[in-house]
Design a protein around this motif. Structure first.
Motif, PDB file in Angstrom:
ATOM      1  N   GLU A  94      36.246  26.852 -28.289  1.00 40.12           N
ATOM      2  CA  GLU A  94      37.415  26.171 -27.722  1.00 40.12           C
ATOM      3  C   GLU A  94      38.247  27.139 -26.883  1.00 40.12           C
ATOM      4  O   GLU A  94      38.655  26.824 -25.764  1.00 40.12           O
ATOM      5  CB  GLU A  94      38.264  25.577 -28.841  1.00 40.12           C
ATOM      6  CG  GLU A  94      39.498  24.878 -28.327  1.00 40.12           C
ATOM      7  CD  GLU A  94      40.388  24.359 -29.431  1.00 40.12           C
ATOM      8  OE1 GLU A  94      41.071  23.356 -29.181  1.00 40.12           O
ATOM      9  OE2 GLU A  94      40.429  24.960 -30.526  1.00 40.12           O
ATOM     10  N   SER A  95      38.503  28.321 -27.416  1.00 40.48           N
ATOM     11  CA  SER A  95      39.280  29.328 -26.697  1.00 40.48           C
ATOM     12  C   SER A  95      38.559  29.762 -25.415  1.00 40.48           C
ATOM     13  O   SER A  95      39.171  29.913 -24.348  1.00 40.48           O
ATOM     14  CB  SER A  95      39.511  30.533 -27.613  1.00 40.48           C
ATOM     15  OG  SER A  95      40.121  31.577 -26.924  1.00 40.48           O
ATOM     16  N   HIS A  96      37.267  29.944 -25.512  1.00 39.15           N
ATOM     17  CA  HIS A  96      36.441  30.359 -24.377  1.00 39.15           C
ATOM     18  C   HIS A  96      36.483  29.306 -23.271  1.00 39.15           C
ATOM     19  O   HIS A  96      36.624  29.621 -22.090  1.00 39.15           O
ATOM     20  CB  HIS A  96      35.012  30.597 -24.887  1.00 39.15           C
ATOM     21  CG  HIS A  96      34.078  31.129 -23.869  1.00 39.15           C
ATOM     22  ND1 HIS A  96      33.042  30.379 -23.376  1.00 39.15           N
ATOM     23  CD2 HIS A  96      33.998  32.348 -23.269  1.00 39.15           C
ATOM     24  CE1 HIS A  96      32.359  31.108 -22.518  1.00 39.15           C
ATOM     25  NE2 HIS A  96      32.917  32.306 -22.423  1.00 39.15           N
ATOM     26  N   THR A  97      36.394  28.039 -23.660  1.00 42.57           N
ATOM     27  CA  THR A  97      36.463  26.948 -22.689  1.00 42.57           C
ATOM     28  C   THR A  97      37.823  26.934 -22.002  1.00 42.57           C
ATOM     29  O   THR A  97      37.908  26.793 -20.777  1.00 42.57           O
ATOM     30  CB  THR A  97      36.182  25.596 -23.373  1.00 42.57           C
ATOM     31  OG1 THR A  97      34.839  25.610 -23.864  1.00 42.57           O
ATOM     32  CG2 THR A  97      36.344  24.427 -22.414  1.00 42.57           C
ATOM     33  N   ALA A  98      38.897  27.081 -22.784  1.00 42.73           N
ATOM     34  CA  ALA A  98      40.250  27.088 -22.204  1.00 42.73           C
ATOM     35  C   ALA A  98      40.409  28.249 -21.221  1.00 42.73           C
ATOM     36  O   ALA A  98      40.998  28.087 -20.141  1.00 42.73           O
ATOM     37  CB  ALA A  98      41.296  27.170 -23.310  1.00 42.73           C
ATOM     38  N   HIS A  99      39.882  29.404 -21.577  1.00 46.19           N
ATOM     39  CA  HIS A  99      39.965  30.577 -20.697  1.00 46.19           C
ATOM     40  C   HIS A  99      39.291  30.302 -19.347  1.00 46.19           C
ATOM     41  O   HIS A  99      39.872  30.554 -18.286  1.00 46.19           O
ATOM     42  CB  HIS A  99      39.306  31.783 -21.384  1.00 46.19           C
ATOM     43  CG  HIS A  99      39.036  32.918 -20.463  1.00 46.19           C
ATOM     44  ND1 HIS A  99      40.009  33.795 -20.057  1.00 46.19           N
ATOM     45  CD2 HIS A  99      37.894  33.303 -19.854  1.00 46.19           C
ATOM     46  CE1 HIS A  99      39.482  34.680 -19.224  1.00 46.19           C
ATOM     47  NE2 HIS A  99      38.185  34.411 -19.097  1.00 46.19           N
ATOM     48  N   HIS A 100      38.073  29.783 -19.385  1.00 37.92           N
ATOM     49  CA  HIS A 100      37.347  29.552 -18.132  1.00 37.92           C
ATOM     50  C   HIS A 100      37.896  28.365 -17.359  1.00 37.92           C
ATOM     51  O   HIS A 100      37.859  28.354 -16.123  1.00 37.92           O
ATOM     52  CB  HIS A 100      35.843  29.458 -18.389  1.00 37.92           C
ATOM     53  CG  HIS A 100      35.263  30.798 -18.669  1.00 37.92           C
ATOM     54  ND1 HIS A 100      35.042  31.737 -17.686  1.00 37.92           N
ATOM     55  CD2 HIS A 100      34.934  31.398 -19.839  1.00 37.92           C
ATOM     56  CE1 HIS A 100      34.575  32.839 -18.226  1.00 37.92           C
ATOM     57  NE2 HIS A 100      34.499  32.658 -19.535  1.00 37.92           N
TER      58      HIS A 100
END
Length: 159
Positions: A128-134
């Motif tokens: 989830e965090s990775h998706t938000a970052h990208h």
């Protein structure tokens, strides 16, 4: 993103707009597949051979600036959209199999170093965090090309 800018990157070393979606989509499948896979992995290469991984639409670098095979922007945009959609479908279809027992496992599983110490719940949160970052990086690309990113809700319309 307008098709003529699908491979826009603010600098030579950053991921392109298209790469952000390929990268996050690939790793969402990797995290979810790894979490549900009972096998141990001693290295990244063995993990990359799993059948649940949906291969990106091109042999593109997932970590550093790179470009899709030179095709028209509308073809590449569709390829990226289809890949992202397939990847998100995999994740969404896997979620019903997850329960508290599965979430609590995984911390001691043998895995590549970048996943060390993560429980299965950590992998979901990391995804989830990775998706938000990208997604945020993609919004920067949109803004730099004067394209309006989609809003989260009707109350925070971005213009």
């Amino acid at each position: 993103m307008p098709v003529e800018h699908i491979e826009y990157s603010p600098t030579e070393n950053q991921l392109t707009f298209a790469q952000h979606f390929i990268h996050l989509s690939f790793f969402n499948v990797l995290f979810m597949g790894f979490m549900m896979d009972e096998a141990d992995f001693t290295d990244f290469e063995s993990l990359m051979q799993k059948d649940y991984l949906i291969q990106p639409p091109d042999d593109i670098n997932l970590f550093m600036g790179d470009y899709l095979t030179n095709q028209s922007g509308d073809v590449n945009k569709k390829r990226v959209m289809d890949y992202s959609s397939d990847s998100f479908d995999f994740v969404i279809n896997t979620f019903p199999q997850i329960n508290d027992e599965i979430l609590s496992q995984g911390k001691d599983k043998h895995k590549p170093s970048f996943l060390e110490g993560h429980s299965n719940l950590d992998l979901i949160l990391r995804g989830e965090s990775h998706t938000a970052h990208h997604r945020a990086q993609a919004i920067v690309c949109l803004r730099m090309k004067e394209a309006v990113p989609p809003s989260f809700t009707e109350y925070n319309i971005l213009g």
